[in-house]
Design a protein around this motif. Sequence first.
Motif, mmCIF file in Angstrom:
data_model
loop_
_atom_site.group_PDB
_atom_site.id
_atom_site.type_symbol
_atom_site.label_atom_id
_atom_site.label_comp_id
_atom_site.label_asym_id
_atom_site.label_seq_id
_atom_site.Cartn_x
_atom_site.Cartn_y
_atom_site.Cartn_z
ATOM 1 N N UNK A 42 22.703 -25.911 7.452
ATOM 2 C CA UNK A 42 21.661 -26.941 7.484
ATOM 3 C C UNK A 42 21.408 -27.542 6.103
ATOM 4 N N UNK A 43 21.790 -26.842 5.037
ATOM 5 C CA UNK A 43 21.655 -27.380 3.680
ATOM 6 C C UNK A 43 22.702 -28.448 3.376
ATOM 7 N N UNK A 44 23.803 -28.414 4.113
ATOM 8 C CA UNK A 44 24.945 -29.261 3.785
ATOM 9 C C UNK A 44 24.755 -30.682 4.308
ATOM 10 N N UNK A 68 33.685 -22.514 -3.785
ATOM 11 C CA UNK A 68 33.006 -21.900 -2.649
ATOM 12 C C UNK A 68 32.676 -20.448 -2.979
ATOM 13 N N UNK A 69 31.575 -19.988 -2.423
ATOM 14 C CA UNK A 69 31.184 -18.582 -2.519
ATOM 15 C C UNK A 69 31.619 -17.894 -1.238
ATOM 16 N N UNK A 78 28.910 -23.608 -0.771
ATOM 17 C CA UNK A 78 29.869 -24.530 -1.371
ATOM 18 C C UNK A 78 29.183 -25.374 -2.438
ATOM 19 N N UNK A 79 29.979 -25.801 -3.409
ATOM 20 C CA UNK A 79 29.504 -26.700 -4.464
ATOM 21 C C UNK A 79 30.670 -27.586 -4.897
ATOM 22 N N UNK A 80 30.713 -28.837 -4.434
ATOM 23 C CA UNK A 80 31.757 -29.769 -4.885
ATOM 24 C C UNK A 80 31.350 -30.442 -6.188
ATOM 25 N N UNK A 104 24.237 -27.377 -4.436
ATOM 26 C CA UNK A 104 24.744 -26.211 -3.717
ATOM 27 C C UNK A 104 24.264 -26.251 -2.269
ATOM 28 N N UNK A 105 25.169 -25.999 -1.352
ATOM 29 C CA UNK A 105 24.802 -25.844 0.058
ATOM 30 C C UNK A 105 25.047 -24.396 0.450
ATOM 31 N N UNK A 106 23.966 -23.671 0.731
ATOM 32 C CA UNK A 106 24.080 -22.260 1.115
ATOM 33 C C UNK A 106 22.724 -21.765 1.578
#
Length: 360
Positions: A42-44, A68-69, A78-80, A104-106
């Motif tokens: 949902x963060x992405x 990516x973690x 993930x962090x692009x 960051x999306x996580x």
Amino acid sequence: MHSVNVELNADKSQQMSEPVITIGLMQQQDQSRWDNFVNTCSDATFFHKAGWKTVIERAFGHKTWFFYAESEGEIIGVLPLAQVKSAIFGHSLSALPFCVYGGVASHSAAAKIALTNKAQELAAELKAGHLELRNREPQNPDWISKDLYVTFRKEIDPDEEKNMLAIPRKQRAMVRKGIKENLVSEIDQNVDRFFFAYSSSVHNLGTPVFSKKYFQILKDVFKDDCEILTIVQGKEVIASVLSFYFKDEVLPYYGGGTSRARAVAGNDMMYWELMRRACARGYKIFDFGRSKRGTGAFDFKKNWGFEPQQLHYEYQLHASTELPENNPLNPRYQRFIQMWRRMPLPLANFIGPFIVKNLG
């Protein structure tokens, strides 16, 4: 003493049982599982999708690092990141240039920390002027932030007529004017008509244009998730918008109208038609995108009944002592904007991509 040992052993046991987080760099074979994570987190956002690596590298030639973690074989964050290095506009590492959202999306606090630390290490290694994370929600309160950008997001009602009635009266009148002018919408499979309308519009604003190649790459990479809707009156192109579709959202991202658009309410009709079509297809969120406070775009979106939501762009200085002000509201660019408006359109379309690629 015995109880202290028990507590220490319990703490040690708890630490040992916590899953180990590792940081990886996305390779081609990782793209599908990267996107699987993005589609369920949902963060992405759309701007976390793996395809942006290809877009930024092919369209602009910038270096990217998509971290990516991972824990127990599963991606948990993930962090692009991409680097934009310019003698004029500065040297940045950000998530993500040319995109309105990022960071960051996580759902894992530990993964967020690990990925943020990795970004800081890379920024230091590259000797970047600054690191920038473009968040919808604040993540690093001790970093520098700017109260400059907002986004406009609103739910779409399943009932088309309710969506029409939800538009404030004056703006609704403009949409109805477009309907009376016999404007109709068509879906394009190539970027030609879109680029004509878009480049004409940004030229009038005094803004350098992206290359036509960039928009074709967006279509090629994101396929059906990237759609072009064009408004015509008879055979004449009036306005056009390139939109992204993600989960239950539609995001009009690049758009513009020709010189006739204002007279026939072409832009108003364009966004209504996009909303109407998205409603019919079951989409639930209309994301009107980012605008700067105090601009015409900001006022236009408020006139549609959308409320601004603060964007939290966070910055950390590295090699620089201050942040660059690379936006049209900077007074130093006003002379350039006036000059650009007077430039012949073909020349502006030729020069523009060489400038805008370094703005991010």
